[in-house]
Write a protein that holds these residues in place. Structure first.
Motif, PDB file in Angstrom:
ATOM      1  N   GLY A 162      -8.319   0.271   5.841  1.00 17.43           N
ATOM      2  CA  GLY A 162      -7.711   1.011   4.744  1.00 17.43           C
ATOM      3  C   GLY A 162      -6.693   2.046   5.179  1.00 17.43           C
ATOM      4  O   GLY A 162      -5.882   2.499   4.387  1.00 17.43           O
ATOM      5  N   ALA A 163      -6.728   2.436   6.441  1.00 16.53           N
ATOM      6  CA  ALA A 163      -5.835   3.482   6.931  1.00 16.53           C
ATOM      7  C   ALA A 163      -4.409   2.958   7.062  1.00 16.53           C
ATOM      8  O   ALA A 163      -4.195   1.766   7.278  1.00 16.53           O
TER       9      ALA A 163
ATOM     10  N   TRP B  49       4.343   0.505   1.945  1.00 24.03           N
ATOM     11  CA  TRP B  49       4.623  -0.451   3.011  1.00 24.03           C
ATOM     12  C   TRP B  49       3.968  -1.789   2.749  1.00 24.03           C
ATOM     13  O   TRP B  49       3.043  -1.923   1.950  1.00 24.03           O
ATOM     14  N   THR B  50       4.506  -2.780   3.453  1.00 24.45           N
ATOM     15  CA  THR B  50       3.940  -4.120   3.512  1.00 24.45           C
ATOM     16  C   THR B  50       3.645  -4.392   4.985  1.00 24.45           C
ATOM     17  O   THR B  50       3.899  -3.528   5.841  1.00 24.45           O
ATOM     18  N   ALA B  51       3.187  -5.581   5.294  1.00 22.44           N
ATOM     19  CA  ALA B  51       2.958  -5.943   6.696  1.00 22.44           C
ATOM     20  C   ALA B  51       4.270  -5.967   7.479  1.00 22.44           C
ATOM     21  O   ALA B  51       4.268  -5.799   8.698  1.00 22.44           O
ATOM     22  N   THR B  52       5.395  -6.133   6.796  1.00 24.76           N
ATOM     23  CA  THR B  52       6.698  -6.205   7.444  1.00 24.76           C
ATOM     24  C   THR B  52       7.252  -4.827   7.781  1.00 24.76           C
ATOM     25  O   THR B  52       7.871  -4.628   8.821  1.00 24.76           O
ATOM     26  N   GLY B  53       7.068  -3.858   6.895  1.00 20.10           N
ATOM     27  CA  GLY B  53       7.607  -2.522   7.129  1.00 20.10           C
ATOM     28  C   GLY B  53       7.602  -1.681   5.871  1.00 20.10           C
ATOM     29  O   GLY B  53       7.007  -2.050   4.852  1.00 20.10           O
TER      30      GLY B  53
ATOM     31  N   ARG C  46       0.853  -1.183   0.000  1.00 21.69           N
ATOM     32  CA  ARG C  46       0.000   0.000   0.000  1.00 21.69           C
ATOM     33  C   ARG C  46       0.890   1.233   0.000  1.00 21.69           C
ATOM     34  O   ARG C  46       2.037   1.166   0.405  1.00 21.69           O
ATOM     35  N   TYR C  47       0.341   2.353  -0.457  1.00 25.00           N
ATOM     36  CA  TYR C  47       1.143   3.570  -0.465  1.00 25.00           C
ATOM     37  C   TYR C  47       0.301   4.785  -0.132  1.00 25.00           C
ATOM     38  O   TYR C  47      -0.929   4.758  -0.203  1.00 25.00           O
TER      39      TYR C  47
ATOM     40  N   ARG D 103      -3.668   4.641  -0.475  1.00 27.95           N
ATOM     41  CA  ARG D 103      -4.377   4.875   0.780  1.00 27.95           C
ATOM     42  C   ARG D 103      -4.358   6.371   1.033  1.00 27.95           C
ATOM     43  O   ARG D 103      -3.558   7.109   0.463  1.00 27.95           O
ATOM     44  N   THR D 104      -5.234   6.821   1.936  1.00 33.97           N
ATOM     45  CA  THR D 104      -5.219   8.219   2.351  1.00 33.97           C
ATOM     46  C   THR D 104      -5.090   8.252   3.869  1.00 33.97           C
ATOM     47  O   THR D 104      -5.405   7.277   4.552  1.00 33.97           O
TER      48      THR D 104
END
Length: 194
Positions: free
Chosen positions: A61-62, A21-25, A6-7, A53-54
């Motif tokens: 979604g955040a 980012w990903t779930a890792t970082g 996501r960005y 994302r916003t």
């Protein structure tokens, strides 16, 4: 993997930045472009599958809290505040072991300080002949600022290159934010006009 990255594009005093980012970082950080569209294009050039994302989205979604803290730290950095990014979790999957060691060394260079490619090579036990490879790692740094490649200089304290928008000029501006300036050399001899 689509949907896993996501960005967010966000404003700072230095201009619009991007973070992915990903779930890792954090997997990618984009220094300010001339406008939000340019920043988005540069960020997505290597992450075309990333989902936007916003900051105002609620729920799933955040951006997660650690990403929101990184965004806040970036804003404070571009406002001229001393910021330490060493606690920001990164996702550097796919990087070579040597690059990971270089990035770890660069992360230890604090606000307002610099080092050189050769010094990092030497500190890693690689010898000065590996300075060029350290420079290559810096040029390919996916999270510039968070891994502070702008604080790594060429031999003799010369600014060296910078692969971010604005090139070396952007590097100089970031260093100036941290109180580091590069004055033009004084003339070796003055002319008295006779």
């Amino acid at each position: 993997m689509p949907g896993d990255i996501r960005y967010l594009i966000f404003d700072t005093a230095g201009g619009p930045c991007g973070i992915a980012w990903t779930a890792t970082g954090i997997v990618r950080f984009q220094l300010p472009g001339e406008d939000a569209a340019t920043t988005r294009r540069l960020l997505l050039r290597r992450l075309p599958e990333a989902e936007p994302r916003t900051e105002t989205e609620a729920g799933a979604g955040a951006p997660p809290p650690d990403v929101a803290r990184a965004v806040d730290a970036v804003r404070r950095y571009f406002a001229g505040e001393s910021v330490d990014f060493t606690g920001v979790a990164l996702d550097l999957a796919g990087q070579s072991d040597f690059f990971l060691k270089v990035y770890e060394a660069a992360r230890r260079v604090p606000w307002g300080r610099t080092t050189t490619y050769g010094t990092i090579a030497r500190d890693l036990g690689a010898g000065p002949e590996m300075a060029r490879e350290v420079g290559q790692a810096m040029a390919k740094n996916p999270v510039a600022l968070i891994i502070p490649c702008h604080r790594v200089l060429a031999a003799g304290g010369k600014v060296g290159g910078f692969s971010a928008p604005g090139g070396s000029s952007s590097k100089l501006k970031m260093l100036a934010l941290e109180g580091i300036s590069f004055a033009p050399p004084a003339p070796a001899q003055q002319s008295f006009g006779f």
